[in-house]
Design a protein around this motif. Structure first.
Motif, PDB file in Angstrom:
ATOM      1  N   LYS A  28       0.828  -1.205   0.000  1.00  0.00           N
ATOM      2  CA  LYS A  28       0.000   0.000   0.000  1.00  0.00           C
ATOM      3  C   LYS A  28       0.866   1.262   0.000  1.00  0.00           C
ATOM      4  N   ILE A  29       1.954   1.227   0.747  1.00  0.00           N
ATOM      5  CA  ILE A  29       2.884   2.363   0.748  1.00  0.00           C
ATOM      6  C   ILE A  29       3.499   2.526  -0.637  1.00  0.00           C
ATOM      7  N   ASP A  30       3.905   1.417  -1.245  1.00  0.00           N
ATOM      8  CA  ASP A  30       4.496   1.473  -2.590  1.00  0.00           C
ATOM      9  C   ASP A  30       3.521   2.076  -3.600  1.00  0.00           C
ATOM     10  N   ALA A  31       2.231   1.766  -3.453  1.00  0.00           N
ATOM     11  CA  ALA A  31       1.224   2.319  -4.355  1.00  0.00           C
ATOM     12  C   ALA A  31       0.996   3.806  -4.102  1.00  0.00           C
ATOM     13  N   LEU A  32       1.227   4.261  -2.871  1.00  0.00           N
ATOM     14  CA  LEU A  32       1.034   5.674  -2.531  1.00  0.00           C
ATOM     15  C   LEU A  32       2.197   6.555  -2.982  1.00  0.00           C
ATOM     16  N   ILE A  33       3.380   5.998  -3.073  1.00  0.00           N
ATOM     17  CA  ILE A  33       4.574   6.793  -3.382  1.00  0.00           C
ATOM     18  C   ILE A  33       4.429   7.616  -4.670  1.00  0.00           C
ATOM     19  N   PRO A  34       3.924   7.067  -5.784  1.00  0.00           N
ATOM     20  CA  PRO A  34       3.762   7.921  -6.976  1.00  0.00           C
ATOM     21  C   PRO A  34       2.821   9.106  -6.745  1.00  0.00           C
ATOM     22  N   GLU A  35       1.798   8.906  -5.927  1.00  0.00           N
ATOM     23  CA  GLU A  35       0.868   9.994  -5.599  1.00  0.00           C
ATOM     24  C   GLU A  35       1.584  11.092  -4.811  1.00  0.00           C
ATOM     25  N   ILE A  36       2.422  10.680  -3.861  1.00  0.00           N
ATOM     26  CA  ILE A  36       3.179  11.646  -3.061  1.00  0.00           C
ATOM     27  C   ILE A  36       4.194  12.374  -3.940  1.00  0.00           C
ATOM     28  N   LYS A  37       4.847  11.636  -4.820  1.00  0.00           N
ATOM     29  CA  LYS A  37       5.811  12.270  -5.723  1.00  0.00           C
ATOM     30  C   LYS A  37       5.128  13.304  -6.614  1.00  0.00           C
TER      31      LYS A  37
END
Length: 114
Positions: A81-90
């Protein structure tokens, strides 16, 4: 919601004055995005003192008031779930000077302990 014992911690470091593209404070935009994507939780921490890549000292001392104090947003959840969120944060931080880190964490307790 259950969390696995082995989770990931995402930390985003930036300045208090940073804004999202719509003008919303960046820390609010990140927390709202984390909530929208179903993260287990997010916390915003405001630091009284810090510096980043530019080495400019940001402080809450009265003699040198800073409007751009350090902010850290911490998000803990399952690694996928964190890995999926990283592009959104970037995407949210695309034009900002920031530091984003990810580390492994062990969840000891989440919730009321029942």
């Amino acid at each position: 919601m259950e969390l696995p014992a082995q989770c990931a911690l995402l930390r985003i470091f930036f300045g208090e004055d940073d804004r999202a593209a719509d003008g919303q404070p960046l820390h609010e935009a990140i927390v709202i995005k984390a909530r929208e994507t179903g993260m287990a939780g997010a916390t915003v921490l405001r630091g009284p003192l810090g510096f980043g890549r530019s080495s400019v000292l940001h402080t809450a001392k009265i003699l040198r008031l800073s409007q751009d104090l350090p902010i850290v947003v911490e998000i803990v959840d399952a690694p996928d779930k964190i890995d999926a969120l990283i592009p959104e944060i970037k995407a949210l931080t695309r034009t900002k000077s920031c530091l984003i880190t990810r580390e492994k964490v062990e969840v000891i307790r989440y919730g009321d302990g029942d």
